[in-house]
Each structure stands twice: as C-alpha cells, then as structure tokens.
Design an enzyme around this catalytic site. Structure first.
Site, mmCIF file in Angstrom:
data_model
loop_
_atom_site.group_PDB
_atom_site.id
_atom_site.type_symbol
_atom_site.label_atom_id
_atom_site.label_comp_id
_atom_site.label_asym_id
_atom_site.label_seq_id
_atom_site.Cartn_x
_atom_site.Cartn_y
_atom_site.Cartn_z
ATOM 1 N N SER A 179 -11.877 -39.668 -39.875
ATOM 2 C CA SER A 179 -11.226 -38.676 -39.022
ATOM 3 C C SER A 179 -11.162 -37.280 -39.632
ATOM 4 C CB SER A 179 -9.840 -39.147 -38.615
ATOM 5 O OG SER A 179 -9.081 -39.486 -39.746
ATOM 6 N N HIS A 207 -12.965 -42.002 -33.308
ATOM 7 C CA HIS A 207 -13.816 -40.809 -33.191
ATOM 8 C C HIS A 207 -15.282 -41.154 -32.939
ATOM 9 C CE1 HIS A 207 -10.584 -38.128 -34.467
ATOM 10 N NE2 HIS A 207 -10.273 -39.056 -35.349
ATOM 11 N N LYS A 238 -9.046 -39.903 -27.583
ATOM 12 C CA LYS A 238 -9.924 -38.877 -28.155
ATOM 13 C C LYS A 238 -10.962 -38.500 -27.098
ATOM 14 C CE LYS A 238 -7.668 -39.236 -32.122
ATOM 15 N NZ LYS A 238 -7.482 -40.037 -33.311
HETATM 16 C C1 LIG Z 1 -6.287 -40.642 -33.927
HETATM 17 C C2 LIG Z 1 -6.593 -41.856 -34.695
HETATM 18 C C3 LIG Z 1 -5.830 -43.012 -34.558
HETATM 19 C C4 LIG Z 1 -4.567 -43.032 -33.752
HETATM 20 O O1 LIG Z 1 -4.827 -42.972 -32.396
HETATM 21 P P1 LIG Z 1 -3.728 -42.365 -31.420
HETATM 22 O O2 LIG Z 1 -4.171 -42.804 -30.084
HETATM 23 O O3 LIG Z 1 -3.746 -40.889 -31.595
HETATM 24 O O4 LIG Z 1 -2.420 -42.952 -31.821
HETATM 25 C C5 LIG Z 1 -6.235 -44.144 -35.225
HETATM 26 N N1 LIG Z 1 -7.339 -44.133 -36.016
HETATM 27 C C6 LIG Z 1 -8.061 -43.037 -36.186
HETATM 28 C C7 LIG Z 1 -9.275 -43.084 -37.075
HETATM 29 C C8 LIG Z 1 -7.720 -41.858 -35.541
HETATM 30 O O5 LIG Z 1 -8.420 -40.752 -35.753
#
Ligand SMILES: *Cc1c(COP(=O)(O)O)cnc(C)c1O
Length: 387
Positions: A179, A207, A238
């Site tokens: 991330s 992602h 995302k």
């Molecule tokens: C954003 C993210 C999460 C958490 O997801 P949310 O829906 O924002 O709670 C988990 N793992 C990774 C790698 C992320 O980038």
C-alpha cells in the site's frame, strides 16, 4: 492533577518530530478534480483508481436502491442485516475472482483483523511480510499465533523461517500490491512455498483489484495463476469506489468464517446502497475493461514523465512513491504542491519507517496525459524547493 498530561506530552512530542497528523477537509466529491479550501486541486492521492465514487451509472443505481431500501441495514449479517443485495454482491465477487464463495465485511480492516484470528490460534504460526498493512498486523496480534515477520517480499528469507519451524500449522499472508511502495508480491514463489510446506496462503488485494491483471482481476491474473491462492482478501473501498472488505475462497472456508470471524458476526452490516453501488462498479469493470487499460497507460506515462524530470519513479501499480527521506522535507514538498494546485500528501512514520518519508502519488483512470505531465513537473520543483 492533570488527567490529560500524558496525552498532551505525546502530542507535543509528535509536533516536534513533524509527525503530528491533521485532517484535510475536502469540499467536493472524490474525483480527479476536488475542492479544497475553496480552490480546485488536481487529486493525485485517492484510492478511487477508477474514479468510481461519483460515476453517474453507479450513483443512479445507488439512488434507486436508496429509494427502495432506505439508509441502513438494521443489524448484523447473522440477525437482520442480510438483504438480497448483500447476497447478490457476494455471488458476483465470487464469480469475478473465480471462487466458489465470497463474504463481505464492513471494511477491509475488519476483514483482515477478523479473519486471521479465526484461521490461526495459539500454537500456530503466521508468516507476515514486514510491509503488510496495519490491519494484517492487528489480525496477527489478535490471533495469538506466533507471528514471524519476513523481509519485504524476500521469499528466501521466508523459506528459511518456515524451515526453522517444521511441522507447524499456519499461514503466509502478504499484501498483493503493497500500500505504500506500490510493488507487487512475488505470488508464484509465495504460493509454491505455501503448498510445499502445507501452509495456507492469504493475499490482500486492496490495491490490486481493478488495477492489475489484464482485466483488473488482481494478482492472480497479473501472474496468470488463477485460482492458486487459498484465501483471497480484497476491498470495495479502493478501485471499486465504495466501502467494505471481502474474502473469497472455497465454500468451507467461507462457511467457517461466517461462523467464527468476530468482526463479521458482531457488527452491523453495510447498507444495501453500498452493496448495490459495489455490484454496479464490478459490472462496469467487466463491461468496460478500457478503464483498466487507461489506468495502466497512465501509470506507464506518469513514471516516464517523472523519470524525464530526473526523479527515480517506478511502479506497475497505481501507487507511485516519490522518496524524500526527511519528514520535514516531505511535508514541505507536499505543502508546496498544495499551494500550486496538487493534492499529494506526505507519508510519514508510523505508516512508513522513520527517515523514509515520501510523497505518495496515486493515479486515476480519468487523469489526462497533460495533467500527469504537469504534475510530474510540479513534483520535481517541489522536491527541489524542499531539498
Ligand atoms: C486500505 C487497505 C486495507 C483496509 O481497507 P479499508 O476498506 O480501508 O478498511 C487493508 N489492506 C490494505 C493493503 C489496504 O491498503
């Protein structure tokens, strides 16, 4: 006696080390252009990679469902919080990822932090990449399994650590696309290690979904090894532009998690509107793969533009880190960019290790080549001004 002194001291320490966090309040829908403090800025930081938050057909469908179903779900999934829209989305997710079944959690964070303790317990072992997301780290802690951190994407290090613990039940977990650095897991070797040593493999596609792979299906499609991961985790928050997390896998896995994952069982489910919006987003990804191609073209173009400006930028994903190092300099560069019309935040400790602060650019399919070329030039100037 001042009850708040410990907190005030901590905040004071954060300010002094340039680690104090504040909120940036956006006054418009999340899109490639946003309003901030009364001005229009180019958004280069959003996780809404396909620019779906305000996509007209998604909004239209969500509005219809809002009219029919109202605003809330009224309970947890196992009580009153499961509608036909929840089920339809889960079936669609399973199909999209080529799995028997899927289940939706309220956030990606809740998925990771709930699933790891459901799968592993005291006496087991979890092998976790040192750069994994905070929600994975929390899931490991809550599981009470022995957590073994291996060097970032280093499969030799992982194998040595597995060999040092023969015969233990456990799981290997990794971000699919990391991330902060935007690099991709070595999935072929990770899966081979898991299969060789009888461990479960779990990949977080937050992602990756909607970004990598020819049709945006994520890591397995990127490596052409469909169906090989044991536990596929992803988010609706995302590229899909809504909110929520999910797990896909064989039916016994999903049935087991529905009965054991505490963050699934003890939390009010997402609204039908959110489920509908996410389903329409999935349909658009399938019907219009050119969005994914545009995003992937933007990634190549933007890296090229940054390289032409003398910046070392490389990424195959929508996350493009521009490394600065010093926390104050990164903040200064980000502030300079804000003043010049670009929204690109500085990422600092504890999100990344101390002294490794960066600007983290995130691209959308809807950015134009001109916008990205202009941004690359501005970033180069900002880095110089802050240096
Ligand atoms: C954003 C993210 C999460 C958490 O997801 P949310 O829906 O924002 O709670 C988990 N793992 C990774 C790698 C992320 O980038």
């Amino acid at each position: 006696m001042n009850k708040w002194k410990r907190m005030e001291d901590h905040l004071c320490m954060l300010r002094e080390s340039h680690l104090y966090r504040t909120l940036k309040v956006i006054e418009s829908a999340q899109s490639s252009h946003i309003r901030y403090q009364g001005r229009e800025l180019l958004m280069l930081a959003s996780n809404s990679y396909l620019d779906f938050c305000g996509e007209p057909r998604i909004k239209q469908y969500a509005a219809e469902i809002l009219e029919q179903y109202g605003v809330g779900s009224g309970g947890s999934r196992l009580t009153t919080g499961t509608t036909d829209l929840h089920i339809k989305l889960e079936e669609h997710l399973a199909r999209f990822k080529g799995r028997e079944a899927a289940m939706v959690f309220n956030t990606g964070f809740a998925a990771n932090s709930g699933v790891l303790p459901a799968l592993c317990r005291d006496g087991d072992v979890i092998y976790s990449d040192e750069y994994n997301h905070a929600s994975i780290i929390d899931g490991c802690r809550q599981s009470r399994a022995e957590t073994v951190i291996y060097r970032h994407n280093d499969m030799d290090d992982l194998e040595q650590k597995i060999l040092a613990r023969p015969g233990r039940f456990g799981l290997i977990v990794s971000d699919g696309v990391f991330s902060m650095d935007g690099d991709i897991v070595n999935l072929p070797r990770l899966v081979r290690l898991a299969d060789t040593y009888g461990l479960l493999s779990m990949i977080d596609e937050a992602h990756a979904t909607g970004v990598i792979g020819k049709s945006g299906r994520g890591c397995e499609e990127h490596f052409q090894m469909e169906g090989r991961t044991d536990v596929l985790m992803g988010t609706l928050s995302k590229a899909l532009g809504t909110e929520g997390g999910y797990i896909c896998g064989p039916r016994p896995l999903i049935e087991y998690l529905k009965n054991t994952a505490r963050s699934y069982i003890f939390s009010t489910s997402l609204s039908p509107v959110t489920m509908a919006a996410a389903k329409r987003a999935l349909e658009l990804i399938e019907a219009e793969p050119q969005r994914i191609q545009r995003l992937q073209q933007n990634i190549r173009w933007f890296c090229q533009c940054l390289q032409q400006q003398g910046l070392n930028a490389q990424s195959e994903t929508a996350i493009i880190p521009i490394r600065i190092g010093d926390e104050a300099a990164a903040l200064q560069a980000s502030e300079w960019l804000l003043q010049h019309g670009y929204f690109i935040p500085a990422i600092r400790y504890p999100t990344v290790p101390q002294g490794q602060a960066m600007l983290r650019a995130a691209l959308m399919a809807s950015h134009t080549r001109e916008e990205l070329a202009g941004a690359a030039q501005a970033i180069a100037e900002a880095v110089k001004a802050a240096g």
